[in-house]
Structure formats: C-alpha cells, structure tokens
Design a protein around this motif. Structure first.
Motif, short mmCIF file in Angstrom:
data_model
loop_
_atom_site.label_atom_id
_atom_site.label_comp_id
_atom_site.label_asym_id
_atom_site.label_seq_id
_atom_site.Cartn_x
_atom_site.Cartn_y
_atom_site.Cartn_z
N ASP A 7 0.75 8.64 -9.28
CA ASP A 7 0.91 7.20 -9.45
C ASP A 7 0.50 6.45 -8.18
O ASP A 7 0.85 6.87 -7.06
CB ASP A 7 2.36 6.84 -9.78
N LEU A 8 -0.22 5.36 -8.35
CA LEU A 8 -0.58 4.47 -7.25
C LEU A 8 0.28 3.21 -7.39
O LEU A 8 0.14 2.47 -8.37
CB LEU A 8 -2.06 4.12 -7.29
N LEU A 9 1.17 3.01 -6.43
CA LEU A 9 2.13 1.91 -6.51
C LEU A 9 1.80 0.82 -5.50
O LEU A 9 1.25 1.11 -4.42
CB LEU A 9 3.55 2.42 -6.26
N LEU A 10 2.18 -0.40 -5.83
CA LEU A 10 1.94 -1.54 -4.95
C LEU A 10 3.10 -2.52 -5.12
O LEU A 10 3.51 -2.80 -6.24
CB LEU A 10 0.60 -2.19 -5.32
N THR A 11 3.62 -3.01 -4.01
CA THR A 11 4.77 -3.93 -4.09
C THR A 11 4.30 -5.32 -4.51
O THR A 11 3.33 -5.85 -3.99
CB THR A 11 5.51 -4.01 -2.75
N ARG A 12 5.05 -5.90 -5.44
CA ARG A 12 4.69 -7.21 -5.99
C ARG A 12 5.19 -8.36 -5.13
O ARG A 12 4.59 -9.43 -5.07
CB ARG A 12 5.29 -7.33 -7.40
N ALA A 13 6.31 -8.16 -4.44
CA ALA A 13 6.92 -9.23 -3.65
C ALA A 13 7.53 -8.66 -2.38
O ALA A 13 8.10 -7.56 -2.38
CB ALA A 13 7.98 -9.96 -4.46
N ASN A 14 7.39 -9.40 -1.29
CA ASN A 14 7.97 -9.03 0.00
C ASN A 14 7.59 -10.15 0.97
O ASN A 14 7.12 -11.20 0.55
CB ASN A 14 7.46 -7.67 0.48
N THR A 15 7.76 -9.92 2.26
CA THR A 15 7.28 -10.90 3.24
C THR A 15 5.75 -10.89 3.21
O THR A 15 5.14 -9.92 2.76
CB THR A 15 7.77 -10.55 4.65
#
Length: 462
Positions: free
Chosen positions: A305-313
């Motif tokens: 799986d290739l994951l990416l954060t949708r929200a953060n600083t």
C-alpha cells in the motif's frame, strides 16, 4: 564526569523517598520554609494589543519560550507595554521560575527583564542558591509522587511549596551548582554536535533523494527542460506527466473511534497520520480500535500500500510512505489518510520517493498554502494533478534500489546519533540528580586547567 565519583564520608536517612540517604551534615527542608512560592499573572484578555509593545521593557514569557530556552531565558517573541506589565508579574535578570502548565516542571533562569503568566511560579526571597534550586528541579526526581492520579504531573503553589529538598550550606550549594554548570555544559556540547549531525544527515538524505528522482543515476545522460519552472531539467528520455496517469484511483480511510493506546498483537488498530512520517511507516504510532467499533476490511492496511496523509500542518501534509511489510496486527486507515491505487506503469517506491523529495514537496506546499497553520489539507484532485518525472519502469527500480540502500545507511547513522543523544541526556539527568541529592561529593572539585563553562547565569542574589 571528570572522574568525580567519590561519595561523602557519612550519610543519614532523609525521610524523603526521592532523596533517600543524604550527607550527614545536610538538612531536609520543604521549599515553602525557604521561600515564598507565588504564581504569575496575565493581563486579560491576553490577546488585547494594548497590553503589548515591541519596545516594552519586559519580555512576555510563554511556555514555548521556556521550552526553547533550555534553562536560560535570553529572548521571547513578544514584549509587554507598561499597562500589560503592570497587570502581570515582573521578574529581573537572575530570577528563577518554574512552569506548572504545558511542559510542567521545567525550571528557567531569566537573563532579561520578563513577565510571567499564571502558568508559572517563582520564588521571591529564596534563602539559598537559585542555581542550586534550578538544578534540583531540573533533575526531575523531586516531582515523584506529585502526579495527578499517579500519572500526570500536576503542580501548583502548594505542591511546589511542599516539595522537600536536601540542603547543604550556602557555600556547598554554590559549589554543586558550579560543578554542574561545567559538567552539563560539556554534555550539552556533545548533544548539540550530535543533533547537528542528525540535521546534516537529514539534509543529505533529502538531497540524495531529490537528485535521484529528478536527474537519475547516470551523470552523463543528456538533459532536457521539463517545462516546469520549479522542476528544471530532467533526463531527455524521461516523461513529465500528471500523477493521474499512473494512479487509477484514491481511497480515503474511515473514522472509527480509537483508544489512546497502542494495540497488542491480538487487537485491531487504527492507523493515524503520525504513523506516516518522513516517508516512513511507523506502525507503533497506531491506536487500538475501541470496543464495539466495527473493523472495516475495505480500509485494511496491506503490504504494497502507498499511503499519503490528507491533513496535517503545511510542512507535513501529504507525507507519504510505502508499506513494505504488513504489520503484526490488523490496521485500518483513519479518514485523514489516502491510499493511492497505482498502476503497473509506476514503481510504488519511486512514486513515494518523489512525493517526499524536495521538488515533490514544492507542489504539495503550493496547494496547501493559505490553509491554517495548524491543519492544512490536500484533495484527491490536488494529488492527481501533481507533476511527476517518470523514467522507464526498469530505471525506476534501479533508482529505488539505490535510494533504499543509501537511505538505509544514512538512517542507521542517524539512529546511532540519536542513541548517543539519548544516552547523553540520561547521563546529564543522572549527574544532576546525584549531585543535588548528595550521592557524589564535589566540594573539592576544580575545573580542569582552571577554566569553567558557566551555562546557567550567575544570579544577582545568591
């Protein structure tokens, strides 16, 4: 520790659990018997501009200022007006204060005129060495047993005042503080050098990744203009295309309720954004799925799986990682994480390295710009529109293998530096604790070659 391990000739029971035995000639006293313990104050409402003046005489101290000061307050980000300082508590250079909110139990000695709010206490009229008392707090041992419900440290003027400390003569207090000034300065220098090396390794890691995913591994390959200003030249035979050409779809996680603890091997977990950091997968940052919550297998994490954060600083949003090995327990994505369903045209490792590279981050931060400094977001549309330099699948694999090896070596070096920093900090704390509880005798200590490294400022009043 400069070889100073000798102990005092005679000891006695202090009657205080955290102190244990103390030198026979020391006395045990509650802090309230030695000084008043008073709380700071804040003008209200604190965001009213009339209370601030950038040319004001008194600096305004926030918890963040103390955290960054590391024991010695030399500057803050704001100053109070005359009105503001009249409604707060002013301190003068050499005064000691202690945080009782935020980063609780952190002592600091100011080198500048400063005002403190009610998240701090101070010690007017302390009959002793302020530097010695500073180190007593810095050791952290005196807070044992003061935790709220036995865990979270909870301080106020009464709890601080009732703390019992071991007290030698004033001359000996000065000598202990002098010894600790010198020794902690030496340790702090070692820590600073290792932390600087860690930063250099991080910079090198980013530079190596950024060069490989934009220029390739062949230094003699012909180059061409990518047509993208911030990307510059890329190898002539590479394509430059939007990510939508290599990603078939994007999935967003769910929002189950999770407990504030890490799952064990027999439990179900929820993958939080803190598990995706600097291109790495950190399963230990996941949380346990609450009892009664349904585990949705559609969002289960799997190898590949290739994951990416949708929200953060803005600096952390859209951080990516590739799951190379499935975790030991079942995890499902939270709703702040995307899963990119990549096609056979792209090596997931290459795409992940690109997304975490410096040029890859340029377009991410452009899309995140204008968002709140506490939470920025990227949409699926943003991701699909981002530009990607793309070599052949074979060359992608070569680049990934090269970066995996190079980054692994740099990560190992960084880990060793981090281990040295942790050991040095442990040694520093242990040394302070040993000195302020009388476990080592430094009365005859003198600095090597007659030099001293005074880190904590000399107070105007001993």
């Amino acid at each position: 520790m400069s070889g100073w391990y000798q102990t005092y000739p005679e000891y006695k029971e202090s009657g205080v659990e955290w102190l244990g035995e103390v030198p026979k000639h020391w006395v045990t006293q509650s802090i309230k018997r030695l000084t008043l313990v008073k709380r700071g104050a804040s003008p209200r409402p604190i965001d009213d501009p009339k209370y601030f003046d950038e040319k004001g005489h008194y600096a305004w101290v926030r918890i963040a200022d103390v955290t960054s000061a590391k024991g010695v307050l030399e500057r803050t980000t704001q100053s109070l007006s005359k009105l503001g300082s009249s409604l707060s508590v002013p301190l003068e250079p050499g005064d000691l204060f202690l945080s009782i909110a935020g980063t609780v139990g952190q002592p600091c000695i100011t080198q500048i005129p400063a005002c403190i709010h009610d998240g701090f206490v101070y010690f007017p009229g302390f009959r002793g060495s302020k530097k010695y008392l500073y180190y007593m707090f810095a050791a952290g041992e005196c807070y044992k047993g003061l935790g709220k419900f036995g865990t979270q440290l909870n301080l106020n003027t009464d709890t601080v005042g009732f703390i019992k400390i071991g007290l030698p003569s004033l001359k000996e207090q000065h000598q202990i503080a002098r010894y600790l000034d010198h020794e902690t300065a030496r340790i702090d220098l070692l820590i600073a050098k290792q932390e600087q090396l860690i930063e250099l390794l991080k910079e090198k890691r980013q530079a190596v990744i950024s060069h490989a995913v934009t220029k390739g591994l062949d230094p003699d390959v012909p180059m061409k203009d990518s047509g993208v200003e911030w990307l510059g030249e890329v190898p002539e035979h590479w394509d430059v295309l939007p990510i939508r050409r290599v990603v078939a779809g994007i999935e967003q996680g769910s929002s189950p309720i999770a407990e504030d603890r890490h799952p064990n091997a027999s439990e179900l977990g929820v993958l939080k954004i803190s598990s995706v950091k600097n291109g790495k997968f950190l399963p230990e940052a996941s949380k346990t799925l609450s009892t009664g919550e349904e585990f949705d297998s559609r969002f289960e994490i799997n190898a590949g799986d290739l994951l990416l954060t949708r929200a953060n600083t803005p600096k952390l949003v859209a951080d990516a990682c590739l799951i190379k090995k499935a975790p030991l327990y079942r995890l499902m994505m939270c709703d702040l994480i995307y899963r990119l369903n990549y096609t056979n045209e792209i090596d997931a490792g290459f795409l992940c390295y690109w997304l975490t590279s410096n040029p890859g981050r340029v377009q991410i931060e452009m899309d995140a710009r204008g968002s709140s400094m506490t939470m920025a977001k990227v949409s699926q549309g943003h991701i699909l529109s981002w530009i990607l330099p793309k070599p052949s699948k074979k060359e992608q694999a070569q680049i990934v293998n090269y970066l995996d090896q190079s980054c692994s070596e740099m990560d190992l070096a960084e880990e060793k530096c981090g281990h040295l920093v942790a050991l040095a900090k442990e040694r520093r704390t242990a040394l302070i604790s040993a000195a302020v509880t009388g476990k080592i005798d430094v009365r005859t200590w003198q600095p090597p070659n007659g030099t001293e490294n005074a880190r904590i400022p000399t107070t105007s009043t001993p």
